[in-house]
Design a protein around this motif. Structure first.
Motif, PDB file in Angstrom:
ATOM      1  N   TYR A  80       1.569  10.149   6.674  1.00 18.94           N
ATOM      2  CA  TYR A  80       2.256   9.557   7.815  1.00 18.94           C
ATOM      3  C   TYR A  80       2.962   8.268   7.386  1.00 18.94           C
ATOM      4  O   TYR A  80       3.767   8.284   6.468  1.00 18.94           O
ATOM      5  N   LEU A  81       2.630   7.116   7.967  1.00 21.90           N
ATOM      6  CA  LEU A  81       3.359   5.883   7.672  1.00 21.90           C
ATOM      7  C   LEU A  81       2.590   4.917   6.771  1.00 21.90           C
ATOM      8  O   LEU A  81       2.964   3.762   6.642  1.00 21.90           O
ATOM      9  N   GLY A  82       1.503   5.393   6.150  1.00 20.13           N
ATOM     10  CA  GLY A  82       0.873   4.611   5.094  1.00 20.13           C
ATOM     11  C   GLY A  82      -0.372   3.837   5.461  1.00 20.13           C
ATOM     12  O   GLY A  82      -0.911   3.111   4.631  1.00 20.13           O
TER      13      GLY A  82
ATOM     14  N   SER B 132      11.231   6.393   4.099  1.00 19.58           N
ATOM     15  CA  SER B 132      11.599   4.985   3.947  1.00 19.58           C
ATOM     16  C   SER B 132      10.631   4.077   4.698  1.00 19.58           C
ATOM     17  O   SER B 132      10.305   2.986   4.228  1.00 19.58           O
ATOM     18  N   ALA B 133      10.162   4.522   5.865  1.00 17.06           N
ATOM     19  CA  ALA B 133       9.199   3.714   6.611  1.00 17.06           C
ATOM     20  C   ALA B 133       7.872   3.642   5.865  1.00 17.06           C
ATOM     21  O   ALA B 133       7.249   2.576   5.775  1.00 17.06           O
ATOM     22  N   PHE B 134       7.428   4.768   5.302  1.00 12.87           N
ATOM     23  CA  PHE B 134       6.202   4.771   4.507  1.00 12.87           C
ATOM     24  C   PHE B 134       6.326   3.806   3.327  1.00 12.87           C
ATOM     25  O   PHE B 134       5.429   2.996   3.065  1.00 12.87           O
ATOM     26  N   GLU B 135       7.432   3.871   2.615  1.00 13.34           N
ATOM     27  CA  GLU B 135       7.613   3.020   1.437  1.00 13.34           C
ATOM     28  C   GLU B 135       7.626   1.539   1.810  1.00 13.34           C
ATOM     29  O   GLU B 135       7.022   0.708   1.120  1.00 13.34           O
ATOM     30  N   ALA B 136       8.312   1.216   2.889  1.00 11.50           N
ATOM     31  CA  ALA B 136       8.361  -0.187   3.308  1.00 11.50           C
ATOM     32  C   ALA B 136       6.973  -0.692   3.668  1.00 11.50           C
ATOM     33  O   ALA B 136       6.584  -1.821   3.310  1.00 11.50           O
ATOM     34  N   ASN B 137       6.199   0.121   4.369  1.00 11.65           N
ATOM     35  CA  ASN B 137       4.846  -0.286   4.747  1.00 11.65           C
ATOM     36  C   ASN B 137       3.956  -0.454   3.514  1.00 11.65           C
ATOM     37  O   ASN B 137       3.185  -1.416   3.412  1.00 11.65           O
ATOM     38  N   TYR B 138       4.052   0.481   2.586  1.00 10.75           N
ATOM     39  CA  TYR B 138       3.191   0.414   1.396  1.00 10.75           C
ATOM     40  C   TYR B 138       3.542  -0.804   0.543  1.00 10.75           C
ATOM     41  O   TYR B 138       2.661  -1.520   0.054  1.00 10.75           O
ATOM     42  N   LEU B 139       4.828  -1.051   0.364  1.00 15.01           N
ATOM     43  CA  LEU B 139       5.256  -2.163  -0.485  1.00 15.01           C
ATOM     44  C   LEU B 139       5.026  -3.525   0.158  1.00 15.01           C
ATOM     45  O   LEU B 139       5.134  -4.554  -0.512  1.00 15.01           O
ATOM     46  N   ALA B 140       4.685  -3.549   1.426  1.00 15.29           N
ATOM     47  CA  ALA B 140       4.313  -4.819   2.054  1.00 15.29           C
ATOM     48  C   ALA B 140       2.973  -5.313   1.528  1.00 15.29           C
ATOM     49  O   ALA B 140       2.658  -6.508   1.645  1.00 15.29           O
ATOM     50  N   PHE B 141       2.174  -4.415   0.914  1.00 10.19           N
ATOM     51  CA  PHE B 141       0.835  -4.788   0.459  1.00 10.19           C
ATOM     52  C   PHE B 141       0.592  -4.474  -1.015  1.00 10.19           C
ATOM     53  O   PHE B 141      -0.430  -4.890  -1.573  1.00 10.19           O
ATOM     54  N   HIS B 142       1.511  -3.760  -1.654  1.00  5.72           N
ATOM     55  CA  HIS B 142       1.359  -3.416  -3.073  1.00  5.72           C
ATOM     56  C   HIS B 142       2.695  -3.592  -3.784  1.00  5.72           C
ATOM     57  O   HIS B 142       3.750  -3.444  -3.169  1.00  5.72           O
ATOM     58  N   THR B 143       2.633  -3.883  -5.061  1.00  3.82           N
ATOM     59  CA  THR B 143       3.862  -4.146  -5.808  1.00  3.82           C
ATOM     60  C   THR B 143       4.560  -2.882  -6.274  1.00  3.82           C
ATOM     61  O   THR B 143       5.743  -2.917  -6.592  1.00  3.82           O
TER      62      THR B 143
END
Length: 293
Positions: A57-59, A105-116
């Protein structure tokens, strides 16, 4: 590993969440605690391996799984995201539940908010993972939360079994919801005919292993769940002891006699408004920060 940092356009369309609870999803506090405890215990015991998530889903859950990667381990997530489903039944389920909100794109943005770095992303039906691209026995933890259709879930369980190592654990979502009988059928079929041993049941997820269920259960009993606001019970299923965790139910608040009389004497509209205010105040007092994805 696929993809890079989202573009400016993507970032504008999907503002980074301020905290993990801002990520939409159905990954609740109890299961966040169970995931974290089991993954930490694996690392502490020297159990290594990759982590696999079928349906992201969205991470919300993927972010937590990424928290527990050790050096040399990788997280792989598989979801359709923006792609079309491969069959009519799956397409209908997506359209009914989450088609408009699920984007890569929403999943990636959410994940990269907490991981590099992003995990390895497979944008396809989870059935493609049956082709062996996940090395046999390479994973220590698999989270299955993709389709609710029996045939798809049974296939995902088979993928999980092949991917998991000797001490690996699988978490299966929606095993008991009334609107997901296909998941229930696939999960209990795996228990009674496929050698899957239940370890833990929560309101949303079934945790099991094809390895040593007793050892996994002892790991869970190493935590004082009651002190953290949960109940702990035990059952036996197919000869295997299994734990059940749930939220403690708070005793109802007893109203004082003057307050109760005041509410009874007020006009109905005023009574409803007063109750709403009192409920809001109670909820605000009950809110406490929690850890998790």
């Amino acid at each position: 590993m696929e993809a890079a940092v989202p573009t400016i356009e993507t970032a504008a369309a999907h503002p980074a969440p301020l905290n993990r609870d801002d990520i939409p999803g159905w990954f609740f506090r109890l299961d966040r605690a169970a995931f974290a405890h089991l993954l930490c215990a694996q690392s502490a015991a020297g159990v290594t391996g990759d982590i696999l998530e079928l349906g992201s889903y969205l991470g919300r859950s993927a972010v937590l799984l990424g928290d527990h990667l050790r050096p040399g381990e990788r997280l792989t997530v598989c979801d359709l995201f923006d792609s079309d489903a491969g069959d009519a039944d799956n397409a209908a389920e997506m359209a009914m539940s989450y088609r408009k909100t699920l984007t890569r794109s929403a999943f990636e943005a959410n994940y990269l908010a907490f991981h590099t770095e992003l995990p390895e992303i497979v944008q396809a039906p989870t059935s493609v993972l049956a082709d062996g691209r996940i090395p046999a026995g390479s994973c220590r933890f698999v989270h299955v939360d993709a389709s609710h259709l029996y045939e798809h879930v049974a296939g995902d369980i088979a993928v999980a079994r092949a991917a998991l190592g000797e001490h690996g654990l699988v978490a299966l979502d929606d095993y008991r919801s009334e609107h997901t009988p296909g998941v229930s059928a696939a999960v209990w079929e795996a228990v009674f005919t496929g050698g899957l041993r239940p370890v833990l049941l929560t309101p949303m997820k079934f945790y099991g292993t094809w390895g040593d269920a007793a050892a996994a259960r002892e790991v869970l009993l190493g935590r004082d769940w009651r002190a953290d606001g949960y109940t702990v019970d035990e059952d036996t299923i197919a000869g295997t002891r299994v734990l059940r965790l749930n939220y403690q139910v708070k005793a109802p608040v007893q109203q004082s006699t003057p307050r109760r009389l005041a509410l009874e004497l007020l006009p109905p509209v005023a009574t409803r408004a007063t109750r709403r205010v009192l409920r809001t105040l109670r909820e605000r007092r009950a809110v406490r920060p929690v850890q998790g994805a």
